[in-house]
Design an enzyme around this catalytic site. Structure first.
Site, PDB file in Angstrom:
ATOM      1  CD  GLU A 133      -3.137  -0.717   0.355  1.00 17.33           C
ATOM      2  OE1 GLU A 133      -2.903  -0.243  -0.760  1.00 17.33           O
ATOM      3  OE2 GLU A 133      -4.289  -0.971   0.759  1.00 17.33           O
ATOM      4  CB  THR A 188      -5.126   6.611  -1.863  1.00 14.07           C
ATOM      5  OG1 THR A 188      -6.076   5.813  -2.565  1.00 14.07           O
ATOM      6  CG2 THR A 188      -5.118   6.176  -0.404  1.00 14.07           C
TER       7      THR A 188
HETATM    8  N1  HSE Z   1      -8.179   3.925   5.268  1.00 10.34           N
HETATM    9  C1  HSE Z   1      -7.651   4.331   3.999  1.00 10.34           C
HETATM   10  C2  HSE Z   1      -8.065   5.767   3.732  1.00 10.34           C
HETATM   11  C3  HSE Z   1      -8.150   3.443   2.919  1.00 10.34           C
HETATM   12  O1  HSE Z   1      -9.249   6.083   3.907  1.00 10.34           O
HETATM   13  O2  HSE Z   1      -7.214   6.568   3.352  1.00 10.34           O
HETATM   14  C4  HSE Z   1      -7.597   3.801   1.567  1.00 10.34           C
HETATM   15  O3  HSE Z   1      -7.810   2.750   0.685  1.00 10.34           O
END
Ligand code: HSE
Length: 316
Positions: A133, A188
């Site tokens: 990630e 993201t």
């Molecule tokens: N928890 C993470 C966010 C998930 O909301 O940034 C991203 O896939």
């Protein structure tokens, strides 16, 4: 170990956060699954090939593809001086907030753990998968990878990291509505940059309470209870501006008797949790699509159910 030992693992997509469980909660979803094949080689490098419907534009560099860093970390851990050839079959659409990169990383970690006979715990595997990630979004969050690895409703919490998962209620339907809005490829990291550096005690208290309701709701198989916790005081208020129409869509879905509604991970998809023994999930989905269209935003939807964790589908 023979140089041509290989294993193929499947891992499902997921929705993360579920409202109040920012960076902690994840739920594996049945709709899509990536498949990752890993073969050991005697050249001690990581090579990645991407195939499948969503492989276009996906980086194959081991530093950028989310399979790369977990593979490297696990090879180093094995001290076997081996390499791996990884084939990522990308079936999960990226960029929708459905944990696409997390599923690849989870499948790769599971495959390597088996192939290299490392016998790592779930906690360790989730941590290692989260390196993937970091490669794809710049942050090593563990919510999507834990859901894809462990299946069902997963909680990844604490330092050192601990994980726990539970099967989700069979009557739970998840409506996923994806608005067609233009977002940068690194959405993201963009969504994470919008997070506040500090939060008020009041906001923390709201989220702790709601997150507790979600966890207990899953433990009891009570979808109404889960839904009461699907409201976030920490991330969503700061991210809403990225997703025009979201607030109205959420309101409309709740008015149509969805149990709970949240942005799926870092968006842009929106998830609605529905007790399919009481409500028609497609009807709620159509209400949500209509509400987006009132804001001149086109959207698509699917209805899915919770999924099991990553599994080995072939080894030789
Ligand atoms: N928890 C993470 C966010 C998930 O909301 O940034 C991203 O896939």
């Amino acid at each position: 170990m023979s140089p041509d030992k290989a294993v193929r693992v499947e891992a499902h997509c997921s929705t993360a956060n579920l409202g109040a469980g920012f960076d902690v909660f994840g739920l594996a979803l049945a709709k899509y699954a990536d498949r990752v094949q890993v073969r050991t080689t005697s050249t001690p490098i990581v090579r990645i090939r991407t195939v499948g419907p969503y492989s276009r534009g996906l980086p194959a560099s081991p530093n950028k593809n989310s399979a790369g860093p977990p593979a490297r970390a696990l090879l180093d851990r094995s001290q076997l001086n081996k390499g791996v050839e990884i084939t990522v079959e990308k079936n999960i659409p990226p960029g929708l907030g459905l944990g696409s990169s997390g599923a690849t990383a989870a499948a790769c970690a599971k495959a390597m753990n088996y192939l290299l006979s490392l016998y790592l715990s779930d906690d360790e595997l989730v941590k290692i998968a989260s390196l993937g990630e970091a490669a794809s979004s710049g942050s090593a969050h563990t919510d999507n990878v834990s859901a894809s690895l462990l299946g069902g409703f997963a909680i990844a919490y604490g330092d050192p990291l601990r994980t726990v998962s539970i099967r989700a209620p069979a009557k739970l339907s998840v409506v996923v509505v994806s608005p067609k809005i233009r977002l940068p490829k690194n959405k993201t990291s963009l969504a994470r940059r919008l997070l506040p550096k500090r939060i008020e005690v009041r906001e923390a208290v709201l989220n702790i309470g709601r997150a507790s309701a979600i966890a207990l709701g899953f433990a009891r198989g009570n979808i109404e209870l889960i839904g009461t916790g699907m409201e976030d005081a920490i991330a969503e208020p700061h991210r809403e501006k990225l997703f025009p129409g979201y607030k109205m869509v959420r309101k409309a879905a709740l008015a149509a008797h969805a149990s709970g509604v949240a942005i799926s991970g870092a968006g842009p998809s929106v998830v609605a949790f529905v007790d399919k023994t009481k409500q028609d999930p497609k009807k709620i989905a159509r209400v949500m699509v209509k509400e987006f269209s009132k804001n001149k935003i086109e959207s698509t939807f699917f209805v899915t159910s919770p999924a099991a964790g990553a599994r080995i589908i072939r080894s030789n």
